[in-house]
Design a protein around this motif. Structure first.
Motif, PDB file in Angstrom:
ATOM      1  N   THR A   1     -21.199  11.695  16.129  1.00 50.97           N
ATOM      2  CA  THR A   1     -21.720  10.335  16.297  1.00 50.97           C
ATOM      3  C   THR A   1     -20.729   9.355  16.914  1.00 50.97           C
ATOM      4  O   THR A   1     -21.130   8.311  17.403  1.00 50.97           O
ATOM      5  N   GLY A   2     -19.444   9.686  16.819  1.00 54.23           N
ATOM      6  CA  GLY A   2     -18.429   8.760  17.317  1.00 54.23           C
ATOM      7  C   GLY A   2     -18.128   7.612  16.361  1.00 54.23           C
ATOM      8  O   GLY A   2     -17.427   6.666  16.715  1.00 54.23           O
ATOM      9  N   THR A   3     -18.660   7.693  15.151  1.00 61.00           N
ATOM     10  CA  THR A   3     -18.427   6.652  14.143  1.00 61.00           C
ATOM     11  C   THR A   3     -17.889   7.291  12.866  1.00 61.00           C
ATOM     12  O   THR A   3     -17.986   8.504  12.683  1.00 61.00           O
ATOM     13  N   LEU A   4     -17.363   6.450  11.990  1.00 61.81           N
ATOM     14  CA  LEU A   4     -16.920   6.953  10.700  1.00 61.81           C
ATOM     15  C   LEU A   4     -18.127   7.389   9.883  1.00 61.81           C
ATOM     16  O   LEU A   4     -19.209   6.784   9.980  1.00 61.81           O
ATOM     17  N   ALA A   5     -17.940   8.414   9.072  1.00 62.32           N
ATOM     18  CA  ALA A   5     -19.028   8.919   8.235  1.00 62.32           C
ATOM     19  C   ALA A   5     -19.390   7.882   7.178  1.00 62.32           C
ATOM     20  O   ALA A   5     -18.513   7.195   6.649  1.00 62.32           O
ATOM     21  N   PRO A   6     -20.673   7.769   6.864  1.00 65.01           N
ATOM     22  CA  PRO A   6     -21.067   6.861   5.784  1.00 65.01           C
ATOM     23  C   PRO A   6     -20.536   7.363   4.451  1.00 65.01           C
ATOM     24  O   PRO A   6     -20.276   8.552   4.295  1.00 65.01           O
ATOM     25  N   ARG A   7     -20.385   6.475   3.514  1.00 65.07           N
ATOM     26  CA  ARG A   7     -19.873   6.844   2.188  1.00 65.07           C
ATOM     27  C   ARG A   7     -21.027   7.315   1.319  1.00 65.07           C
ATOM     28  O   ARG A   7     -21.602   6.548   0.541  1.00 65.07           O
ATOM     29  N   ILE A   8     -21.372   8.569   1.490  1.00 61.85           N
ATOM     30  CA  ILE A   8     -22.460   9.189   0.744  1.00 61.85           C
ATOM     31  C   ILE A   8     -21.994  10.554   0.249  1.00 61.85           C
ATOM     32  O   ILE A   8     -20.947  11.044   0.661  1.00 61.85           O
ATOM     33  N   SER A   9     -22.765  11.146  -0.625  1.00 57.84           N
ATOM     34  CA  SER A   9     -22.381  12.449  -1.167  1.00 57.84           C
ATOM     35  C   SER A   9     -22.330  13.493  -0.052  1.00 57.84           C
ATOM     36  O   SER A   9     -22.958  13.341   0.996  1.00 57.84           O
ATOM     37  N   ALA A  10     -21.593  14.560  -0.312  1.00 62.99           N
ATOM     38  CA  ALA A  10     -21.467  15.637   0.676  1.00 62.99           C
ATOM     39  C   ALA A  10     -22.827  16.247   0.989  1.00 62.99           C
ATOM     40  O   ALA A  10     -23.129  16.548   2.148  1.00 62.99           O
ATOM     41  N   SER A  11     -23.676  16.409  -0.012  1.00 62.61           N
ATOM     42  CA  SER A  11     -24.981  17.023   0.239  1.00 62.61           C
ATOM     43  C   SER A  11     -25.855  16.122   1.116  1.00 62.61           C
ATOM     44  O   SER A  11     -26.545  16.612   2.018  1.00 62.61           O
ATOM     45  N   PHE A  12     -25.809  14.822   0.875  1.00 63.04           N
ATOM     46  CA  PHE A  12     -26.598  13.911   1.699  1.00 63.04           C
ATOM     47  C   PHE A  12     -25.998  13.808   3.104  1.00 63.04           C
ATOM     48  O   PHE A  12     -26.732  13.762   4.092  1.00 63.04           O
TER      49      PHE A  12
END
Length: 70
Positions: free
Chosen positions: A27-38
């Motif tokens: 995506t070129g962006t930082l990953a959202p702060r969500i669980s690994a499964s999500f």
């Protein structure tokens, strides 16, 4: 399509850090702060959208098909 299938299957064994790195690569962006499964599911969606054109492209194709049928 086989490459996409392989890439999606590989998500199952990635660690949280690896998923975050993959998200950044896709995506070129930082990953959202969500669980690994999500994050795994969201990343799979992003990968498919990028490879297949996403929902907008699919909707255009469907509308075009309907227009021809009418």
């Amino acid at each position: 399509m086989a490459k996409l299938d392989d890439d999606l299957a590989a998500l199952a064994i990635l660690s949280s850090a690896q998923l975050q790195d993959r998200w950044k690569a896709v995506t070129g962006t930082l990953a959202p702060r969500i669980s690994a499964s999500f994050l795994r599911m969201a990343l799979g969606y992003e990968m498919q959208a990028k490879a297949l054109g996403g929902a907008v492209s699919l909707m255009r194709t469907a509308l075009h098909t309907l227009d021809i049928a009418l």
